[in-house]
Write a protein that holds these residues in place. Structure first.
Motif, mmCIF file in Angstrom:
data_model
loop_
_atom_site.group_PDB
_atom_site.id
_atom_site.type_symbol
_atom_site.label_atom_id
_atom_site.label_comp_id
_atom_site.label_asym_id
_atom_site.label_seq_id
_atom_site.Cartn_x
_atom_site.Cartn_y
_atom_site.Cartn_z
ATOM 1 N N TYR A 148 16.388 -30.627 39.107
ATOM 2 C CA TYR A 148 17.157 -29.709 39.410
ATOM 3 C C TYR A 148 16.899 -28.152 38.983
ATOM 4 C CZ TYR A 148 20.933 -27.758 42.394
ATOM 5 O OH TYR A 148 21.569 -26.781 43.154
ATOM 6 N N ASP A 149 16.923 -27.203 39.840
ATOM 7 C CA ASP A 149 16.668 -25.810 39.072
ATOM 8 C C ASP A 149 18.252 -25.337 38.423
ATOM 9 O OD1 ASP A 149 16.335 -23.196 38.514
ATOM 10 O OD2 ASP A 149 16.173 -22.390 40.615
ATOM 11 N N LEU A 150 17.818 -25.586 37.054
ATOM 12 C CA LEU A 150 19.104 -25.185 36.177
ATOM 13 C C LEU A 150 19.408 -23.822 36.149
ATOM 14 C CD1 LEU A 150 18.490 -27.604 33.364
ATOM 15 C CD2 LEU A 150 19.473 -28.129 35.534
ATOM 16 N N ASP A 151 18.667 -22.947 36.556
ATOM 17 C CA ASP A 151 18.889 -21.491 36.807
ATOM 18 C C ASP A 151 19.990 -21.074 38.084
ATOM 19 O OD1 ASP A 151 17.640 -20.710 34.551
ATOM 20 O OD2 ASP A 151 15.774 -20.521 35.779
ATOM 21 N N GLU A 152 20.227 -22.342 38.759
ATOM 22 C CA GLU A 152 21.211 -21.899 40.019
ATOM 23 C C GLU A 152 22.533 -21.839 39.391
ATOM 24 O OE1 GLU A 152 20.699 -21.909 43.454
ATOM 25 O OE2 GLU A 152 18.525 -21.410 43.050
ATOM 26 N N PRO A 153 23.490 -21.412 40.263
ATOM 27 C CA PRO A 153 24.754 -21.451 39.733
ATOM 28 C C PRO A 153 25.215 -22.946 39.726
ATOM 29 C CG PRO A 153 24.394 -19.687 41.441
ATOM 30 C CD PRO A 153 23.203 -20.612 41.547
ATOM 31 N N GLY A 177 32.301 -29.222 44.471
ATOM 32 C CA GLY A 177 31.780 -29.985 45.541
ATOM 33 C C GLY A 177 30.380 -29.157 46.279
ATOM 34 N N ASN A 178 30.133 -27.949 45.907
ATOM 35 C CA ASN A 178 28.897 -27.399 46.286
ATOM 36 C C ASN A 178 27.710 -27.717 45.320
ATOM 37 O OD1 ASN A 178 29.598 -25.534 44.318
ATOM 38 N ND2 ASN A 178 29.895 -23.661 45.450
ATOM 39 N N GLY A 179 26.738 -26.702 45.925
ATOM 40 C CA GLY A 179 25.444 -26.399 44.947
ATOM 41 C C GLY A 179 24.916 -27.865 44.634
ATOM 42 N N ILE A 180 24.594 -28.166 43.331
ATOM 43 C CA ILE A 180 24.048 -29.450 42.988
ATOM 44 C C ILE A 180 24.528 -30.746 43.480
ATOM 45 C CG2 ILE A 180 25.287 -29.666 40.931
ATOM 46 C CD1 ILE A 180 22.851 -31.001 39.835
ATOM 47 N N VAL A 181 26.011 -30.573 43.725
ATOM 48 C CA VAL A 181 26.489 -31.723 44.590
ATOM 49 C C VAL A 181 26.140 -31.900 45.915
ATOM 50 C CG1 VAL A 181 28.761 -32.905 45.146
ATOM 51 C CG2 VAL A 181 28.591 -31.592 42.942
ATOM 52 N N GLU A 182 26.172 -31.086 46.564
ATOM 53 C CA GLU A 182 25.659 -31.140 47.982
ATOM 54 C C GLU A 182 24.074 -31.312 48.028
ATOM 55 O OE1 GLU A 182 28.311 -27.567 49.996
ATOM 56 O OE2 GLU A 182 26.486 -27.081 49.133
ATOM 57 N N ALA A 183 23.271 -31.172 46.972
ATOM 58 C CA ALA A 183 21.796 -31.699 46.830
ATOM 59 C C ALA A 183 21.755 -33.079 46.866
ATOM 60 C CB ALA A 183 21.299 -30.844 45.773
ATOM 61 N N GLN A 206 31.084 -31.047 38.393
ATOM 62 C CA GLN A 206 30.544 -32.269 38.283
ATOM 63 C C GLN A 206 29.159 -32.258 38.027
ATOM 64 O OE1 GLN A 206 32.704 -35.252 41.290
ATOM 65 N NE2 GLN A 206 32.646 -33.230 42.220
ATOM 66 N N PHE A 207 28.521 -31.309 37.619
ATOM 67 C CA PHE A 207 27.149 -31.275 37.337
ATOM 68 C C PHE A 207 26.484 -31.956 36.333
ATOM 69 C CE2 PHE A 207 28.784 -28.084 34.534
ATOM 70 C CZ PHE A 207 28.114 -28.333 33.284
ATOM 71 N N PRO A 208 27.336 -32.678 34.929
ATOM 72 C CA PRO A 208 26.777 -33.520 34.142
ATOM 73 C C PRO A 208 26.663 -34.986 34.925
ATOM 74 C CG PRO A 208 28.478 -32.148 33.216
ATOM 75 C CD PRO A 208 28.441 -32.102 34.789
ATOM 76 N N THR A 209 27.503 -35.150 35.627
ATOM 77 C CA THR A 209 27.527 -36.547 36.398
ATOM 78 C C THR A 209 26.470 -36.589 37.477
ATOM 79 O OG1 THR A 209 29.851 -37.188 35.789
ATOM 80 C CG2 THR A 209 28.933 -38.274 37.746
ATOM 81 N N VAL A 210 26.468 -35.605 38.234
ATOM 82 C CA VAL A 210 25.510 -35.396 39.248
ATOM 83 C C VAL A 210 24.027 -35.484 38.942
ATOM 84 C CG1 VAL A 210 24.709 -33.902 41.232
ATOM 85 C CG2 VAL A 210 27.185 -34.322 40.763
ATOM 86 N N LEU A 211 23.679 -34.761 37.588
ATOM 87 C CA LEU A 211 22.443 -34.524 37.191
ATOM 88 C C LEU A 211 22.031 -36.196 36.644
ATOM 89 C CD1 LEU A 211 22.442 -31.433 35.055
ATOM 90 C CD2 LEU A 211 20.780 -32.002 36.862
ATOM 91 N N SER A 212 22.833 -36.808 36.127
ATOM 92 C CA SER A 212 22.780 -38.125 35.718
ATOM 93 C C SER A 212 22.342 -39.085 36.820
ATOM 94 C CB SER A 212 23.788 -38.660 34.869
ATOM 95 O OG SER A 212 24.941 -39.049 35.412
ATOM 96 N N ALA A 213 22.903 -38.722 37.925
ATOM 97 C CA ALA A 213 22.661 -39.625 39.277
ATOM 98 C C ALA A 213 21.429 -39.091 39.647
ATOM 99 C CB ALA A 213 23.704 -39.254 40.216
ATOM 100 N N LEU A 214 21.086 -37.812 39.714
ATOM 101 C CA LEU A 214 19.564 -37.428 40.213
ATOM 102 C C LEU A 214 18.523 -38.191 39.291
ATOM 103 C CD1 LEU A 214 20.343 -33.743 40.877
ATOM 104 C CD2 LEU A 214 19.828 -35.599 42.536
ATOM 105 N N ALA A 215 18.864 -38.265 38.133
ATOM 106 C CA ALA A 215 17.815 -38.739 36.941
ATOM 107 C C ALA A 215 17.735 -40.256 37.533
ATOM 108 C CB ALA A 215 18.630 -38.449 35.661
ATOM 109 N N GLY A 216 18.854 -40.994 37.682
ATOM 110 C CA GLY A 216 18.675 -42.330 38.013
ATOM 111 C C GLY A 216 17.810 -42.686 39.192
ATOM 112 N N LEU A 217 18.110 -41.749 40.338
ATOM 113 C CA LEU A 217 17.461 -41.704 41.453
ATOM 114 C C LEU A 217 15.943 -41.561 41.195
ATOM 115 C CD1 LEU A 217 19.633 -40.147 43.755
ATOM 116 C CD2 LEU A 217 19.157 -42.552 44.048
#
Length: 427
Positions: A77-82, A87-93, A283-294
């Protein structure tokens, strides 16, 4: 057994036996809670220091190792994004990605599966006008969630069956009262991570439709079912009106869940998510870990399932060849990459043998607690993940023989000339 059963000594019934001294000295006088916690600490320490194991589970890893899951997150994910806010941003992704994988219109991220399923089923109850939810007596909400459906969400659970198998279409058609929703746990963890056949599943769904009921999949581990069903995720999920999936069970993410279904349902679910306290600030740490798993684990799950079948067969053969009078691997051919092992010994004996094997050989064969299922009968769960791919069938048999040797020392039995177990007098 709950995934969090060992978080308090009071819940650790699987280890509720008097501590035994191994050197003939009087055992230290401990309270039951102290004894359980001491054994748990010893078991986890032995597992962490083991050089070989069938699975490296995130839930037992130290914090430093857990944080390493986010290494390379800039490729996910683009870590330069806000950062996300409520529940917006990376969560929506992540929500969009999950909806696409499951072939659903939309998805909503939830901090827990308990919350996601309560929200899903109360939303369906509002649409059907019937708060009755038909489900298995061994389903996770009935065994591990302290009656949350009933106490929190005003739902009325009824049990289609309590047999350690999936419900049948005849049971759905013949159930004696109306229900608004049928919830199917796929796989059914407390029955041995069991699944129906594809034909059985489609017949059960059809039977529910005949009764004008919606179908919801408790798919916490649905990611693992594609090998058994021989179908892609989207085709499996398409059978249900809504699907819940977990990110930490299959992918070892930090936590989190998703509910997928029609957009109108998901829009309402997000409203209830807020009401239930699930609109978490960030929730970005948890969401990032989920994206890593996927990204990293999802493509490997079929390989784990295939190898679990090799491990299960070798374990069954190895225990028998080592002289155990009786042992059961259930299912004989695992439906996912997790399965049960049943042995005719007490929790204390089996726990001690498993811990000694880890401590003395660096090989951790059985890492999960043992659960008493009856007098002199215990069960544990075996998990097969990436670490197990280094094990051959011969490696599994060797580890099984070594475990049996330690069980022999602990329990005081000897193998008879015909391979049966002869108990030592007084045992």
């Amino acid at each position: 057994m709950s995934d969090t059963a060992e978080q308090s000594a009071g819940q650790a019934a699987d280890e509720a036996r008097p501590e035994q001294s191994t050197d003939g000295a009087q055992p230290e006088q401990l309270t039951e809670a102290e004894r359980l916690l001491r054994r748990r600490a010893r078991r986890i320490s032995a597992y962490r220091s083991a050089t070989r194991t069938l699975a490296r589970l995130g839930l037992l890893a130290p914090l430093r190792e857990r944080l390493s899951l986010l290494d390379g997150a800039d490729k996910l994910y683009d870590l330069d994004e806000p950062s996300d806010l409520y529940g917006n941003g990376i969560v929506e992704a992540l929500e969009e990605k999950v909806a696409g994988l499951l072939g659903k219109e939309a998805a909503a991220f939830f901090p827990t599966g308990t919350m996601a399923q309560q929200v899903a089923l109360r939303c369906w109850a509002g649409r059907t006008g019937n708060p009755t939810v038909a489900l298995h007596a061994l389903a996770h909400p009935e065994v591990h969630e302290r009656d949350a459906f009933r106490e929190v969400s005003g739902l009325r659970p009824v049990h289609v069956t309590s047999e350690p198998r999936q419900p049948t279409a005849d049971e759905i058609r013949g159930f004696e009262e109306p229900f608004g929703a049928l919830m199917l746990e796929l796989p059914l963890r407390d029955a041995g991570f069991v699944l129906p056949t594809w034909e059985e599943l489609t017949e059960v769904v059809e039977a529910a439709r005949e009764r004008d009921a919606v179908v919801h999949f408790d798919g916490a581990r649905l990611w693992e079912t594609t090998v058994h069903f021989g179908r892609p995720l989207s085709e499996i999920a398409d059978l249900a009106d809504s699907v819940y999936v977990s990110f930490y069970k299959s992918f070892q993410a930090f936590g989190g869940a998703a509910l997928a279904g029609p957009k109108t349902l998901i829009d309402e679910a997000k409203t209830w998510r807020h009401r239930y306290g699930g609109a978490v600030f960030q929730q970005f740490p948890t969401v990032l870990s989920a994206l890593a798993g996927l990204e990293r684990e999802l493509p490997r799950l079929p390989e784990y399932v295939t190898h679990a079948r090799v491990v299960a067969a070798a374990l069954r053969e190895g225990l028998a060849e080592a002289g155990l009078p009786w042992a059961r691997v259930h299912p004989e051919v695992p439906h996912t990459f997790d399965f049960q092992v049943w042995l005719p010994y007490g929790v204390d004996e089996l726990s001690e043998a498993a811990i000694r094997q880890s401590e003395e050989t660096g090989t951790a064969l059985f890492i999960h607690p043992w659960d008493e299922k009856g007098p002199g009968l215990s069960m544990t769960e075996v998990y097969v993940r990436g670490a197990a791919l280094e094990w051959t069938a011969a490696d599994v048999k060797t580890a099984a023989a070594d475990f049996v040797a330690r069980l022999r020392e602990v329990s005081g039995w000897r193998v008879g000339s015909r391979g049966g177990a002869a108990e030592v007098p007084g045992h």
